[in-house]
Design an enzyme around this catalytic site. Structure first.
Site, PDB file in Angstrom:
ATOM      1  N   SER A  25       0.823  -1.207   0.000  1.00  0.00           N
ATOM      2  CA  SER A  25       0.000   0.000   0.000  1.00  0.00           C
ATOM      3  C   SER A  25       0.858   1.257   0.000  1.00  0.00           C
ATOM      4  O   SER A  25       1.933   1.282   0.603  1.00  0.00           O
ATOM      5  CB  SER A  25      -0.904   0.025   1.240  1.00  0.00           C
ATOM      6  OG  SER A  25      -1.605   1.251   1.338  1.00  0.00           O
ATOM      7  N   TYR A  40      -2.883  -0.694   9.629  1.00  0.00           N
ATOM      8  CA  TYR A  40      -2.860  -1.030   8.206  1.00  0.00           C
ATOM      9  C   TYR A  40      -1.564  -0.532   7.570  1.00  0.00           C
ATOM     10  O   TYR A  40      -0.859  -1.291   6.890  1.00  0.00           O
ATOM     11  CB  TYR A  40      -4.070  -0.424   7.496  1.00  0.00           C
ATOM     12  CG  TYR A  40      -4.139  -0.748   6.025  1.00  0.00           C
ATOM     13  CD1 TYR A  40      -4.606  -1.989   5.598  1.00  0.00           C
ATOM     14  CD2 TYR A  40      -3.746   0.176   5.065  1.00  0.00           C
ATOM     15  CE1 TYR A  40      -4.672  -2.292   4.247  1.00  0.00           C
ATOM     16  CE2 TYR A  40      -3.815  -0.114   3.718  1.00  0.00           C
ATOM     17  CZ  TYR A  40      -4.268  -1.355   3.310  1.00  0.00           C
ATOM     18  OH  TYR A  40      -4.327  -1.643   1.966  1.00  0.00           O
ATOM     19  N   LYS A  95       1.419  -3.055   6.203  1.00  0.00           N
ATOM     20  CA  LYS A  95       1.769  -3.029   4.785  1.00  0.00           C
ATOM     21  C   LYS A  95       3.243  -2.669   4.591  1.00  0.00           C
ATOM     22  O   LYS A  95       3.898  -3.185   3.680  1.00  0.00           O
ATOM     23  CB  LYS A  95       0.864  -2.052   4.037  1.00  0.00           C
ATOM     24  CG  LYS A  95      -0.564  -2.543   3.879  1.00  0.00           C
ATOM     25  CD  LYS A  95      -0.636  -3.858   3.124  1.00  0.00           C
ATOM     26  CE  LYS A  95      -2.052  -4.288   2.845  1.00  0.00           C
ATOM     27  NZ  LYS A  95      -2.138  -5.549   2.071  1.00  0.00           N
TER      28      LYS A  95
END
Length: 259
Positions: A151, A164, A168
């Site tokens: 990401s 998150y 990532k």
């Protein structure tokens, strides 16, 4: 043994909808056989399966947050594709969770559980499946490909989704470590780092008050289509992309430029 350009056996995790579905379709259109993974979205996963070009595709189910579940998924895919000269040639680690949990608004118990969930699915499942698939590639001596879905948030920060962004970033680092260790076995490992792209999950945000600001993040004035990300994944899994092993490919429409 030369790594094939088509007719490969591909496991795509989290393929019931969104980017996973687009990736599965891209490989199927390329002439590959696809194992469509899901955990709970079986009906949507069957819709993905029905939409694929060609034949020989399969559905595999399992909870990747559980190491035993990851083993079940890997075994199911290898069995479906056949271990006698078969097995998985390409692994796409796409399954992920992305739950909102800004620190200032999140109670501690919820914070701990949210981090546990992100680490289990986004990072550890990627590591576990990579081990399970790569070890069989090594045993067969056929080489292979692993492509991880990372990401843009790993670089620019995710204030409302810190776990998150952190997991990532770890996925990117994992991919680079595996790229070095698996190259002698003919296995190339790469990651993509998408920016915002349109899926069913984010449609309310794009259609809501923040939609215009999201579109303005890119100088193109739009977000990506899942098919644009899937095309890059397909290339990274190709024989031509072996020299891209270890890369983290930015796919964000110039919305964030790393230096």
């Amino acid at each position: 043994m030369q790594f094939p350009a088509t007719g490969r056996r591909v496991l795509v995790t989290g393929a019931s909808r969104g980017l996973g579905r687009a990736v599965a379709r891209a490989f199927a259109a390329n002439g590959d056989r696809v194992a469509v993974h899901c955990h709970e979205r079986a009906e949507e996963a069957r819709a993905t399966l029905a939409s694929l070009d060609g034949t020989g595709h399969v559905l595999v189910r399992g909870d990747l947050a559980d190491p035993a579940g990851a083993l079940e998924v890997a075994d199911a895919a290898h069995t479906a594709f056949g271990d006698d000269g078969g097995g998985v040639d390409v692994l796409v680690n796409n399954a992920a969770v992305n739950l909102r949990h800004p620190l200032a608004e999140t109670p501690y118990e919820e914070w701990v559980e949210t981090w546990r969930r992100h680490v289990s699915v986004n990072l550890l499942a990627t590591a576990h499946l990579s081990h399970l698939v790569a070890r069989r590639m090594i045993d067969r001596g056929t080489g292979g490909r692993i492509v991880n879905i990372g990401s843009r948030g790993a670089f620019r920060g995710e204030p409302d989704h810190p776990a998150y962004g952190a997991t990532k970033a770890a996925v990117h680092a994992l991919g680079q470590s595996l790229a070095v260790s698996l190259a002698p076995h003919g296995i190339a490992v790469a990651s993509v780092a998408p920016g915002f792209f349109a899926t069913e999950r984010v449609a309310p945000r794009l259609d809501g008050p923040e939609g215009a600001a999201i579109l303005a993040q890119s100088p193109f004035g739009r977000v990506a289509a899942p098919e644009e990300i899937a095309g890059a994944v397909l290339w990274l899994a190709s024989p031509a992309a072996e020299w891209a092993s270890g890369t983290v490919l930015d796919l964000n429409g110039a919305s964030y430029l790393r230096t």
